[in-house]
Design a protein around this motif. Structure first.
Motif, PDB file in Angstrom:
ATOM      1  N   HIS B 162      14.128  10.063  49.419  1.00  0.00           N
ATOM      2  CA  HIS B 162      13.157   8.999  49.187  1.00  0.00           C
ATOM      3  C   HIS B 162      13.708   7.660  49.653  1.00  0.00           C
ATOM      4  N   PHE B 166      12.126   5.643  52.865  1.00  0.00           N
ATOM      5  CA  PHE B 166      11.426   4.397  52.564  1.00  0.00           C
ATOM      6  C   PHE B 166      12.273   3.185  52.894  1.00  0.00           C
ATOM      7  N   ARG B 170      13.713   4.145  57.797  1.00  0.00           N
ATOM      8  CA  ARG B 170      12.303   4.025  58.109  1.00  0.00           C
ATOM      9  C   ARG B 170      12.127   3.585  59.558  1.00  0.00           C
ATOM     10  N   ALA B 173       8.957   0.696  63.812  1.00  0.00           N
ATOM     11  CA  ALA B 173       7.688   0.500  64.533  1.00  0.00           C
ATOM     12  C   ALA B 173       6.506   1.046  63.748  1.00  0.00           C
ATOM     13  N   ASN B 174       6.710   1.381  62.476  1.00  0.00           N
ATOM     14  CA  ASN B 174       5.670   2.084  61.716  1.00  0.00           C
ATOM     15  C   ASN B 174       4.968   1.205  60.688  1.00  0.00           C
ATOM     16  N   PHE B 175       4.937  -0.114  60.900  1.00  0.00           N
ATOM     17  CA  PHE B 175       4.239  -1.028  59.992  1.00  0.00           C
ATOM     18  C   PHE B 175       4.712  -0.895  58.556  1.00  0.00           C
ATOM     19  N   GLY B 176       5.958  -0.529  58.362  1.00  0.00           N
ATOM     20  CA  GLY B 176       6.453  -0.422  57.003  1.00  0.00           C
ATOM     21  C   GLY B 176       6.113   0.882  56.309  1.00  0.00           C
ATOM     22  N   PHE B 177       5.448   1.790  57.026  1.00  0.00           N
ATOM     23  CA  PHE B 177       5.158   3.084  56.414  1.00  0.00           C
ATOM     24  C   PHE B 177       6.417   3.937  56.418  1.00  0.00           C
ATOM     25  N   SER B 182      10.268   9.771  65.336  1.00  0.00           N
ATOM     26  CA  SER B 182      10.065  11.172  65.691  1.00  0.00           C
ATOM     27  C   SER B 182      11.270  11.668  66.476  1.00  0.00           C
ATOM     28  N   GLN B 270      10.113  15.011  62.322  1.00  0.00           N
ATOM     29  CA  GLN B 270      10.715  13.745  61.896  1.00  0.00           C
ATOM     30  C   GLN B 270      11.239  13.931  60.479  1.00  0.00           C
ATOM     31  N   GLN B 272      10.890  12.939  56.971  1.00  0.00           N
ATOM     32  CA  GLN B 272       9.903  12.236  56.162  1.00  0.00           C
ATOM     33  C   GLN B 272      10.107  12.565  54.700  1.00  0.00           C
ATOM     34  N   ASP B 274       8.180  14.084  52.515  1.00  0.00           N
ATOM     35  CA  ASP B 274       7.862  15.475  52.183  1.00  0.00           C
ATOM     36  C   ASP B 274       8.287  16.373  53.333  1.00  0.00           C
TER      37      ASP B 274
END
Lengths: 370, 352
Positions: B162, B166, B170, B173-177, B182, B270, B272, B274
């Protein structure tokens, strides 16, 4: 409303048109429309991140699916797969394609990359992904401006709090969460500059036990209004049990908090699903990013609690009308960050692009922004 | 009269074969009744859950993809459980493998070359081994309970994953998601069956039970594992218990770690939040379904993999709820495990 009725007329005429959009291969038609060789009825698949249940994020999408089924009866045939974890979604999407689904809605941000991967492999299928930002010729995305109604709930909370302490339960540190907390706090301070927002991260979208615990911690710290961006009714139930107020999230939760529910943010996907399926059926679909606010009806404000004073109700209605008319900016300066530094100078407002990547809390929000 | 279970003097070879058949029949019957009670056509429901996925090549491909990590994890756990080392921490070791194997991609995303993929897989296996070494050391040094320490370390690994997805790992380039970058092509497993998710990892995974079988059958280590079934015998033979704990935890941890990185560098693509780490627990079921026999791991993994695919299929084609699908599969698993008791015990009726 006019457009919606028009389109129903069109939809009714569709079945008569018969061999519509029958091209041998998916292609980019005139006007940038992406058409696929359609089979009738159009099979539409939905993928949900959690069990449908009777409240919350996935439930609202399920209501949208049923709405679409009813409005386009005979033209579409739809199904859903619930409780699909991120790592499983690619397999489920392939199964939906294998079983003849030609329009597939994937309703979690975390489904974005798998959806894109599968979309590239199956150009004869159209994909729509909720809350992400990537596009492909056969993949669009859509999202609600949840922060608009959340700003309005902030106005209400500011008027109703007596302790001047609001609690906000947060799932994950992503831009959507910063947006709703900031918009809420901006509304809160508009009515009550002394009020502050305490935050608790629970790192889950849905976990009744964790959400309950977080709500109880907030109650113990003296908050008298609880808001959340998670999906279970637990925070509402805790508020009801402690005689304080709460803001509903995703669904109307009045049966969990008949006295406690001040108002809330309601997602309303049905019209979008009808519209999208209609475009696919008519050959007028193209990959677009849709971000629908109060005006589009994709997000709504839940009914207001009768305990709210009339002047606050009037203010909420005025602001709602202004937002719908495009004459009111929620994120307009001056806005200060948590540390008090000026983030947005007076006379400026955050544009959509900045909002999509928003990563900070405004002044008055307590707790770490991670 | 009341039924009692009486231990057989020798485990029954006949039962070893027919127990799964009895179980399948019993579970089928219960399934049909439950489907009828829930208002679904029983035969259609049964077909959608258990047979439809096997009716198409793409269905087979899906089952293979779902089963592969289970075969790897299950094969490792068979060794551990036979050695009476109760490694409940395959989930944590799976995550540790996924994380360790991702290090190279996270910090050097531009890398290319044929050496990249083997190194990544090796890192994954080593990650799982290192993570399994912690409870091994605790057990040997402080006599810590392996069940508890491996289980608790699962949660530590989840929290760590986690934090990384997070936080520092992270994708910027993923807008903070959440979620890492990848995996580039050079760090991804090549597809073996175009148009499906079946990649090199599936092939590797299905080799694992065979290797473990060979190891148990022909090596000194395998002999020691088999003797470990009885503590007295292994003490008498002069085998070191500490060594056995170390070796079986490292082996099962390494295979779980390899399963983790094979998912991340394969179907998921990637690192992630989960990554299906609950497969670590499903692996325990697979090991027991296989009656702790490495050759049974493959069919057991395929069966559980079939369940995953069948559950989604029943939702798509019949609108069967996810909960009902899982309930029916749970019944089948329970029946299979219960029937395994008959291998070592027989049912007797005794006067009350």
């Amino acid at each position: 409303m006019n457009t919606r009725r028009d389109f129903l007329k069109k939809a009714a005429g569709l079945s008569a048109l018969g061999a519509l959009g029958v091209t041998p291969l998916p292609s980019l038609a005139a006007g940038g429309y992406y058409t696929i060789p359609l089979k009738k009825p159009l099979k539409v698949g939905f993928v949900y991140i959690d069990p449908v249940g009777n409240i919350g994020w996935s439930y609202q999408h399920e209501l949208g699916r049923r709405y679409m089924d009813k409005k386009l009866a005979g033209l579409v045939e739809s199904t859903y797969v619930e409780n699909v974890s991120d790592a499983r979604v690619e397999g489920v999407l392939r199964q939906l394609v294998d079983t003849g689904h030609q329009l597939i809605f994937t309703t979690s941000f975390s489904y974005m990359n798998p959806t894109l991967k599968v979309a590239r492999m199956y150009p004869q299928v159209i994909f729509e992904q909720a809350t992400g930002f990537k596009l492909a010729p056969n993949m669009g995305n859509y999202n609600g401006r949840f922060y608009e109604p959340q700003y309005l709930t902030g106005l209400v909370a500011g008027a109703m709090t007596k302790s001047n302490k609001i609690g906000f339960i947060l799932p994950f540190p992503i831009p959507e969460v910063y947006r709703v907390v900031d918009a809420f706090t901006i509304g809160l301070h508009e009515v009550n500059p002394k009020a502050s927002v305490s935050t608790v991260w629970v790192n889950t979208w849905y976990d009744p036990a964790k959400e309950r615990e977080a709500a109880q911690t907030l109650v113990a710290s003296g908050v008298d209004v609880i808001a959340t961006h998670t999906d279970s009714p637990a925070p509402m139930q805790v508020a009801e049990a402690h005689g304080i107020y709460a803001i509903a999230q995703d669904s109307n939760q009045i049966k969990y908090g008949p006295r406690a529910q001040l108002t809330g943010v309601i997602d309303h996907w049905g019209p979008y699903y009808v519209e999208t399926a209609r475009r696919v059926l008519e050959g007028h679909w193209r990959a677009e990013a849709t971000w629908g606010g109060l005006k589009s009806g994709m997000v709504e404000l839940a009914p207001l609690n009768p305990a709210i004073p009339q002047e606050v109700v009037d203010l909420v209605n005025t602001r709602k009308a202004q937002i719908e008319a495009g004459s009111f900016e929620i994120f307009k300066g001056p806005l200060y960050g948590q540390d008090g530094a000026l983030k947005v100078p007076a006379g400026k407002a955050l544009d959509d692009k900045t909002l999509l990547g928003l990563q900070w809390f405004v002044k008055g929000v307590q707790g770490k922004a991670s | 009269m009341s039924p009692v279970l009486e231990r057989r003097p020798q485990s029954s070879t006949v039962m070893r074969v027919i127990a799964p058949v009895i179980a399948a029949l019993a579970a089928t019957l219960i399934t049909l009744v439950l489907l009828a009670l829930s208002g679904k056509a029983p035969m259609e429901g049964f077909y959608a859950l258990f047979l439809a996925p096997l009716a198409t090549p793409s269905g087979w491909a899906q089952v293979l993809v779902k089963s592969a990590p289970l075969a790897l994890i299950g094969a490792g756990l068979v060794v551990a459980f036979r050695a009476r080392v109760w490694n409940i921490g395959a989930q944590g070791q799976y995550i540790a493998g996924a994380v360790a194997g991702s290090v190279l991609v996270i910090y050097r995303p531009e890398i290319t070359g044929g050496w990249v993929l083997p190194v990544i897989l090796l890192l994954g296996a080593v990650g799982g081994m290192v993570y399994a070494a912690v409870p091994a050391w605790l057990a040997i040094r402080f006599n810590a309970n392996v069940i508890l320490s491996t289980l608790m370390l699962d949660y530590v690994a989840l929290a760590g994953l986690h934090y990384l997805t997070f936080g520092p790992w992270r994708n910027p380039a993923n807008f903070g998601f959440p979620g890492s970058v990848s995996f580039p092509a050079s760090a991804s497993l090549p597809l073996l069956w175009p148009g499906t998710q079946v990649d090199l990892g599936v092939l590797l995974a299905f080799f694992a039970p065979l290797l473990v079988w060979g190891l148990l059958r022909f090596s000194l280590f395998g002999y020691q594992v088999r003797v470990s079934l009885s503590e007295a015998a292994s003490v008498y033979a002069g085998f070191s218990r500490a060594r056995m704990v170390w070796q079986s935890l490292l082996l099962s941890g390494g295979l779980a770690g390899l399963a983790g990185i094979l998912q991340v560098a394969g179907p998921i693509g990637q690192l992630q939040t989960d990554i299906s780490s609950d497969l670590g627990f499903a692996g325990i079921i697979v090991a027991y379904l296989a009656q702790l026999n490495p050759l049974g791991v493959m069919p057991a993994a395929l069966l559980v993999g079939l369940f995953y695919v069948g559950s989604a299929n029943a939702q798509i084609t019949l609108g069967l709820s996810a909960a009902l699908g899982e309930l029916l599969q749970g019944i089948l698993l329970l029946a299979l495990l219960a029937a395994n008791v008959l291998v070592h015990y027989r049912l007797r009726w005794r006067q009350a």
